[in-house]
Scaffold this active site. Structure first.
Site: not given
Length: 225
Positions: A27, A83-85, A57
Site C-alpha cells: 500500500t 514498513v515502507k521507507i 505500509t
C-alpha cells in the site's frame, strides 16, 4: 516469482487470497486515499488479518528520527507488517536503524541501482523499483529491475526485489523472466493475467460441441439411481 496485490481494497484482497495466488500486499498513501475516509490503522490491521504474507505500509515522516519513530509504532500493528521507507538519504539512515531492530523495511520509490545498493547495504528486506514510473519518462524500468536482481544475486544478499508500479501483464511476464522475487500488481492487472481470447473461444467451442452431440439437457456425469 511471488505475486502481491498493490491495493488497499478489502474485497479485491479477499478475492486475490481466495484465488490462492496472492501472498502479500503493498500500500501507499495514494492507494489508501482511494478507499475514502477510513481509519488508517484499522484498515491496515484488517488487511494484515486477511493476507498470509508481508503487508507493506508507508511512513509519512520526512526526517530519519521521525521515520524511525513512526515505523516502530506501525510495526506493532501486526506480525506481518513491513514498513515502507523512501529511497533517500534520510531513508537510508532510518532503514539502517530499523533493520538492526528486526523491523522489516521495504525500501520504496527506488529509481536507480545506486539507491537499491544503499538500501540493501542498510539492511532492507525488500527494495521496490518503480517500473511504470520509469517507463513514463522514457527509461526502461525493467532494465533497472534486472540490474538490481543481478547485483543482489552476485553478492548473495538477502534483500528481495519487488517489481512495483506494474502497469500491465507484460510487466509481470518480464519481471518473472529476469528473476524478480516479487511483482506487486493492481487488481486489474491480476485479472488480466489469466485472460486470453483463445481460451474463451476454446471453452465455448467445447461446450457447443458437447451440446450438439449429447443434447442440450444431457448431464455430463449423470447420477446413478
Amino acid at each position: 516469482m511471488e505475486l502481491f496485490l498493490d491495493t488497499a481494497n478489502i474485497e479485491h484482497i479477499r478475492h486475490g487470497v481466495k484465488l490462492g495466488v496472492i501472498s502479500g500486499v503493498t500500500t501507499n498513501p495514494t492507494i489508501l486515499s482511494r478507499e475514502g475516509q477510513v481509519d488508517y490503522q484499522d484498515l491496515v490491521k484488517k488487511i494484515c488479518s486477511i493476507v498470509p504474507g508481508p503487508v507493506s505500509t508507508e511512513v509519512l515522516s520526512r526526517d530519519a528520527p521521525g521515520m524511525v519513530a513512526e515505523a516502530r509504532e506501525i510495526a506493532k500493528w501486526a506480525e506481518n507488517i513491513v514498513v515502507k521507507i523512501p529511497a533517500n538519504l534520510e531513508g537510508v539512515e532510518a532503514t539502517s536503524v530499523l533493520s538492526k531492530e528486526n523491523i522489516r523495511v521495504n525500501f520504496t520509490l527506488c529509481f536507480s541501482l545506486n539507491q537499491a545498493l544503499l538500501g540493501a547495504a542498510a539492511g532492507a528486506a525488500f527494495v521496490s523499483p518503480f517500473v511504470g514510473r520509469l517507463d513514463d519518462i522514457g527509461e526502461d524500468g525493467m532494465e533497472l529491475v534486472a540490474d538490481i536482481v543481478e547485483y543482489l544475486d552476485y553478492y548473495q544478499l538477502p534483500t528481495q526485489v519487488i517489481a512495483a508500479s506494474i502497469r500491465h501483464p507484460q510487466h509481470c511476464l518480464t519481471a518473472a523472466k529476469i528473476g524478480a522475487h516479487i511483482a506487486t500488481v493492481p487488481y486489474k492487472v491480476l485479472l488480466q493475467m489469466i485472460q486470453h481470447p483463445l481460451t474463451d473461444i476454446g471453452v465455448e467451442r467445447f461446450l457447443d460441441d458437447w451440446k450438439r452431440v449429447m443434447g442440450e439437457k444431457t448431464e455430463r456425469f449423470p447420477t446413478k439411481p
